[in-house]
Scaffold this active site. Structure first.
Site, PDB file in Angstrom:
ATOM      1  N   ASP A  97       0.869  -1.171   0.000  1.00  0.00           N
ATOM      2  CA  ASP A  97       0.000   0.000   0.000  1.00  0.00           C
ATOM      3  C   ASP A  97       0.906   1.221   0.000  1.00  0.00           C
ATOM      4  OD1 ASP A  97       0.890   0.298   2.535  1.00  0.00           O
ATOM      5  OD2 ASP A  97      -1.041   0.118   3.509  1.00  0.00           O
ATOM      6  N   ASP A 269      -7.989  -7.125   1.641  1.00  0.00           N
ATOM      7  CA  ASP A 269      -6.899  -7.288   2.596  1.00  0.00           C
ATOM      8  C   ASP A 269      -7.399  -6.784   3.930  1.00  0.00           C
ATOM      9  OD1 ASP A 269      -6.472  -4.259   1.923  1.00  0.00           O
ATOM     10  OD2 ASP A 269      -5.280  -4.651   3.710  1.00  0.00           O
ATOM     11  N   CYS A 307     -12.506 -28.309  10.337  1.00  0.00           N
ATOM     12  CA  CYS A 307     -11.505 -27.345   9.860  1.00  0.00           C
ATOM     13  C   CYS A 307     -10.264 -28.137   9.468  1.00  0.00           C
ATOM     14  CB  CYS A 307     -11.179 -26.320  10.936  1.00  0.00           C
ATOM     15  SG  CYS A 307      -9.868 -25.189  10.418  1.00  0.00           S
ATOM     16  N   CYS A 309      -7.197 -26.991   9.171  1.00  0.00           N
ATOM     17  CA  CYS A 309      -5.937 -26.310   9.512  1.00  0.00           C
ATOM     18  C   CYS A 309      -5.084 -27.177  10.437  1.00  0.00           C
ATOM     19  CB  CYS A 309      -6.202 -24.940  10.138  1.00  0.00           C
ATOM     20  SG  CYS A 309      -6.483 -24.947  11.905  1.00  0.00           S
ATOM     21  N   CYS A 312      -6.378 -27.195  14.197  1.00  0.00           N
ATOM     22  CA  CYS A 312      -7.536 -28.050  14.473  1.00  0.00           C
ATOM     23  C   CYS A 312      -7.205 -29.528  14.265  1.00  0.00           C
ATOM     24  CB  CYS A 312      -8.727 -27.630  13.614  1.00  0.00           C
ATOM     25  SG  CYS A 312      -9.393 -26.029  14.106  1.00  0.00           S
ATOM     26  N   HIS A 338      -5.133 -20.873  12.382  1.00  0.00           N
ATOM     27  CA  HIS A 338      -6.546 -21.234  12.239  1.00  0.00           C
ATOM     28  C   HIS A 338      -7.348 -20.126  11.542  1.00  0.00           C
ATOM     29  CE1 HIS A 338     -10.605 -22.639  13.004  1.00  0.00           C
ATOM     30  NE2 HIS A 338     -10.861 -21.425  13.445  1.00  0.00           N
TER      31      HIS A 338
HETATM   32 ZN   LIG Z   1      -8.698 -24.717  12.329  1.00  0.00          ZN
END
Ligand SMILES: [Zn+2]
Length: 396
Positions: A97, A269, A307, A309, A312, A338
């Site tokens: 930016d 963003d 999830c 990720c 998790c 996460h």
């Molecule tokens: Zn997660």
């Protein structure tokens, strides 16, 4: 005239019921399937994560911050060390930016003239002067794939004349940014105009007449009610060219991402997902949960079932609760992993649903079960952040 050599933007599919669209944005550092979310790496790092982790989360594009990097470590140093990609070890696409937003929201004692902005560093009080030409020069030295025009970003205000004056200055600055550009980066123009629909239309018409490589809607998510944000996006969007990327700056909560995509936005963003993660606020399909709450003390399952990720897949919510209670460093990393995965996966899902023609149903079903933070809580959290921002240097 566009000087963007290897920048291609191709729309593959549009939703028949909303303005949502799926496209491919190609930069010299790779392809970015859109709609896409851009994690914010204010100080040339997405806080607590390595570039490998960002890639594994599905991030294709990251944002760096000209104002912060100008103050620390200094942009000539980064240029000398090979540019921002190399300095931060990120090989994917990069946006910087222009510093406009930070100069107007973070720096102190600003004096704005047509020439530029005189401000004091929030770090040591030293005096600096930014002009549109300097903002371009600095972003050229950083060498991101996409750079932004330098704009005046006034606070949320109902003073029509003041907002109009500021918008007109942003327009003059946009032209100067274009004229001073030397390198073949994609340069995006920014539409301003505050919360006034008439000014937003004027700004969109003027900025698009200049012919940028992409268009951003700036000056939103400044604490205005969410309905106003939606209304302004709706007013602005039809005036932006269909064949260029549209970027909504500073928006990153799950419900806002869905609303933005359904209004035709391609890029977003926001530091929100990473910032609230560090404060223990974790996204789930039902809404945001506060991991420090006692109900998670002995919670055996992950933060969210299903999830994909790392957090998790490997840890119970009880373990995260414990890490936050003890203020262990791993807490910030696991929570950030996460939340970013949640948001990036949401973008992937939205894209797939646009391609499959089922976006509208997905939107309704997601928003039907997602409980957004209520307005009062949101404002209180924002206030707390604005205050800590000026004291603890936690500015993104
Ligand atoms: Zn997660």
């Amino acid at each position: 005239m566009s000087k963007a050599g290897e920048h291609i933007f191709e729309v593959s599919s549009s939703c028949p019921r909303t303005w949502a669209r799926a496209a491919m944005l190609t930069t010299p550092h790779g392809a970015v399937p859109t709609p896409a979310f851009t994690p914010v790496g204010t100080q040339a790092t997405v806080k607590s994560l390595t570039p490998d982790e960002l890639s594994a989360l599905g991030a294709k594009i990251v944002l760096g911050n000209t104002y912060h990097l100008y103050l620390r470590p200094g942009i000539p140093l980064i240029a000398e060390l090979g540019g921002l990609h190399r300095f931060m070890g990120w090989n994917g696409s990069l946006i910087t930016d222009s510093g406009g937003y930070q100069v107007f929201s973070l720096a102190r004692l600003r004096q704005v003239s047509d020439e530029g902005v005189l401000f004091r560093s929030h770090i040591d009080g030293s005096e600096h002067f930014f002009t549109p030409e300097l903002a371009i020069q600095l972003q050229e030295a950083l060498g991101a794939d996409i750079i932004m025009a330098f704009d005046e970003c006034p606070p949320y205000s109902d003073d029509f004349d003041a907002v109009r004056e500021s918008m007109e200055r942003t327009h003059r600055w946009a032209q100067r940014c274009q004229e001073s550009q030397q390198r073949d980066q994609a340069l995006y123009g920014i539409v301003q105009g505050g919360m006034f629909e008439e000014l937003r239309r004027q700004s969109a018409t003027f900025i698009t007449s200049l012919g940028f490589d992409g268009y951003a809607i700036g000056g939103l998510s400044l604490g205005e009610p969410k309905d106003v944000t939606k209304q302004i996006v709706e007013e602005t969007m039809p005036l932006l060219p269909k064949d260029k990327p549209r970027y909504l700056m500073g928006v990153g909560s799950p419900e806002d991402l869905i609303e933005g995509v359904s209004r035709g936005i391609d890029l977003f963003d926001s530091a929100l997902p990473t910032r609230i993660a560090r404060n223990g606020g974790l996204f789930t399909r039902k809404g945001r949960c506060i991991i420090r709450n006692a109900r998670f003390r002995d919670w055996e399952g992950p933060i969210e079932d299903g999830c994909d990720c790392y957090t998790c897949g490997n840890f119970s919510a009880a373990y995260l609760h414990h890490l936050f209670k003890c203020e262990e460093l791993l807490a910030y990393r696991l929570a950030t992993l996460h939340n970013l995965r949640f948001v990036l996966r949401l973008m992937e899902e939205m894209r797939q649903h646009i391609l499959d023609g089922t976006f509208s149903a997905f939107k309704d079903s997601f928003l039907g079960s997602y409980q957004p933070c209520d307005e009062e809580v949101r404002q209180a959290q924002r206030q707390k952040w604005m205050e800590s921002r000026n004291t603890k240097f936690d500015q993104d």
